[in-house]
Design a protein around this motif. Sequence first.
Motif, PDB file in Angstrom:
ATOM      1  N   ALA A  33       2.002 -57.647 -26.134  1.00 55.27           N
ATOM      2  CA  ALA A  33       3.184 -57.525 -26.986  1.00 55.27           C
ATOM      3  C   ALA A  33       4.428 -57.281 -26.134  1.00 55.27           C
ATOM      4  O   ALA A  33       4.375 -56.593 -25.104  1.00 55.27           O
ATOM      5  N   ILE A  34       5.533 -57.845 -26.566  1.00 56.92           N
ATOM      6  CA  ILE A  34       6.831 -57.582 -25.948  1.00 56.92           C
ATOM      7  C   ILE A  34       7.562 -56.620 -26.874  1.00 56.92           C
ATOM      8  O   ILE A  34       7.907 -56.973 -28.005  1.00 56.92           O
ATOM      9  N   THR A  35       7.760 -55.393 -26.443  1.00 56.08           N
ATOM     10  CA  THR A  35       8.355 -54.372 -27.303  1.00 56.08           C
ATOM     11  C   THR A  35       9.788 -54.094 -26.874  1.00 56.08           C
ATOM     12  O   THR A  35      10.068 -53.880 -25.698  1.00 56.08           O
ATOM     13  N   ILE A  36      10.697 -54.097 -27.843  1.00 53.93           N
ATOM     14  CA  ILE A  36      12.125 -53.946 -27.568  1.00 53.93           C
ATOM     15  C   ILE A  36      12.675 -52.762 -28.347  1.00 53.93           C
ATOM     16  O   ILE A  36      12.477 -52.662 -29.565  1.00 53.93           O
ATOM     17  N   VAL A  37      13.378 -51.884 -27.645  1.00 53.86           N
ATOM     18  CA  VAL A  37      14.079 -50.764 -28.264  1.00 53.86           C
ATOM     19  C   VAL A  37      15.569 -51.056 -28.201  1.00 53.86           C
ATOM     20  O   VAL A  37      16.111 -51.356 -27.133  1.00 53.86           O
ATOM     21  N   THR A  38      16.243 -51.010 -29.341  1.00 49.77           N
ATOM     22  CA  THR A  38      17.694 -51.179 -29.387  1.00 49.77           C
ATOM     23  C   THR A  38      18.298 -49.774 -29.433  1.00 49.77           C
ATOM     24  O   THR A  38      18.339 -49.135 -30.468  1.00 49.77           O
ATOM     25  N   ALA A  39      18.750 -49.320 -28.280  1.00 48.28           N
ATOM     26  CA  ALA A  39      19.080 -47.900 -28.110  1.00 48.28           C
ATOM     27  C   ALA A  39      20.571 -47.609 -28.274  1.00 48.28           C
ATOM     28  O   ALA A  39      21.419 -48.267 -27.684  1.00 48.28           O
ATOM     29  N   ASN A  40      20.849 -46.610 -29.093  1.00 54.82           N
ATOM     30  CA  ASN A  40      22.188 -46.037 -29.184  1.00 54.82           C
ATOM     31  C   ASN A  40      22.122 -44.601 -28.659  1.00 54.82           C
ATOM     32  O   ASN A  40      21.044 -44.121 -28.303  1.00 54.82           O
ATOM     33  N   LYS A 178      -2.604 -54.837 -31.348  1.00 51.84           N
ATOM     34  CA  LYS A 178      -3.049 -55.819 -32.345  1.00 51.84           C
ATOM     35  C   LYS A 178      -2.258 -57.128 -32.244  1.00 51.84           C
ATOM     36  O   LYS A 178      -2.607 -58.113 -32.881  1.00 51.84           O
ATOM     37  N   PHE A 179      -1.182 -57.119 -31.458  1.00 50.88           N
ATOM     38  CA  PHE A 179      -0.267 -58.255 -31.426  1.00 50.88           C
ATOM     39  C   PHE A 179      -0.003 -58.709 -29.982  1.00 50.88           C
ATOM     40  O   PHE A 179       1.074 -58.469 -29.433  1.00 50.88           O
ATOM     41  N   PRO A 180      -0.981 -59.367 -29.374  1.00 51.33           N
ATOM     42  CA  PRO A 180      -0.871 -59.702 -27.947  1.00 51.33           C
ATOM     43  C   PRO A 180       0.148 -60.787 -27.620  1.00 51.33           C
ATOM     44  O   PRO A 180       0.496 -60.961 -26.462  1.00 51.33           O
ATOM     45  N   HIS A 181       0.627 -61.518 -28.588  1.00 51.60           N
ATOM     46  CA  HIS A 181       1.582 -62.605 -28.321  1.00 51.60           C
ATOM     47  C   HIS A 181       2.784 -62.477 -29.252  1.00 51.60           C
ATOM     48  O   HIS A 181       3.211 -63.463 -29.855  1.00 51.60           O
ATOM     49  N   THR A 182       3.345 -61.278 -29.346  1.00 53.98           N
ATOM     50  CA  THR A 182       4.351 -61.009 -30.370  1.00 53.98           C
ATOM     51  C   THR A 182       5.509 -60.187 -29.811  1.00 53.98           C
ATOM     52  O   THR A 182       5.298 -59.263 -29.016  1.00 53.98           O
ATOM     53  N   VAL A 183       6.721 -60.528 -30.224  1.00 51.07           N
ATOM     54  CA  VAL A 183       7.890 -59.698 -29.956  1.00 51.07           C
ATOM     55  C   VAL A 183       7.996 -58.677 -31.084  1.00 51.07           C
ATOM     56  O   VAL A 183       8.051 -59.052 -32.258  1.00 51.07           O
ATOM     57  N   MET A 184       8.008 -57.400 -30.730  1.00 52.85           N
ATOM     58  CA  MET A 184       8.086 -56.321 -31.719  1.00 52.85           C
ATOM     59  C   MET A 184       9.357 -55.511 -31.440  1.00 52.85           C
ATOM     60  O   MET A 184       9.511 -54.947 -30.349  1.00 52.85           O
ATOM     61  N   MET A 185      10.254 -55.451 -32.429  1.00 50.25           N
ATOM     62  CA  MET A 185      11.541 -54.810 -32.196  1.00 50.25           C
ATOM     63  C   MET A 185      11.928 -53.904 -33.350  1.00 50.25           C
ATOM     64  O   MET A 185      11.873 -54.296 -34.520  1.00 50.25           O
ATOM     65  N   GLY A 186      12.329 -52.688 -33.026  1.00 50.24           N
ATOM     66  CA  GLY A 186      12.896 -51.787 -34.018  1.00 50.24           C
ATOM     67  C   GLY A 186      14.323 -52.217 -34.315  1.00 50.24           C
ATOM     68  O   GLY A 186      15.124 -52.398 -33.388  1.00 50.24           O
TER      69      GLY A 186
END
Length: 243
Positions: A33-40, A178-186
Amino acid sequence: MNTVPILGIPVAQTTKSEFVPHVLNELLHTEHAITIVTANPEIIMLAKENHNYERLLKASSYVVADGIGVVIGAKMLGTPIAERIPGYELVHEFMNTAAPGHNRFFFYGAKPGVAQEAATKAKELYPQIDVVGVCDGYGNDGDGDEVAAKAAVSEPDFIFVATGAPKQEEWIALHKKKFPHTVMMGVGGSFDVLSGTVDRAPDIFIKLNLEWFHRLITQPTRAKRMLKIPQFLLAVNKAKKHL
């Protein structure tokens, strides 16, 4: 990708025009998974108060500077970041440029009905995408584990999670295997804006990096949360003195 440490959090040194194709290319070749945090500033200060949350941020694939306060903080530390990358704009860019065969989106979060309306608007704007699932963030579509199971069955390429910090990052960290080929972003309040439930700041506020001020005057209940911005800048100034 190079990063800039801001109060211990590694923030990507990139621009939106560089970041989006970088992630899309990685999606074509990744086995995780590619996990992205959009941080403020609020998210970074929460990480300083909650070591488990801090650990999640550091373990994410990318942390990008969503808030102008983060950009200012980086400049104060002598390690400037090229530009602010709003999570809401990333939502649109990923939908607009996702490659054929890798354009399946899952929306999770917000109040009942909001994510569904956001998905409907997304399809109107980007008819080439496939919205493969929608779940609200209030449990009407199941708890976090049940939502993850539903999402896994739909095999999305992107999962946008709008349950607010720290819940959205915690859910992503808990279920990312559970998501080996997925971009997951908050994505925070992005569904509210995409659905039309909440208006985004006028262009002049965005251009002047004053979206935070627009949110304050239109949603005064956010005032307590906004106090994190000066607290963040004070913490950065203190850290600068120890460099």
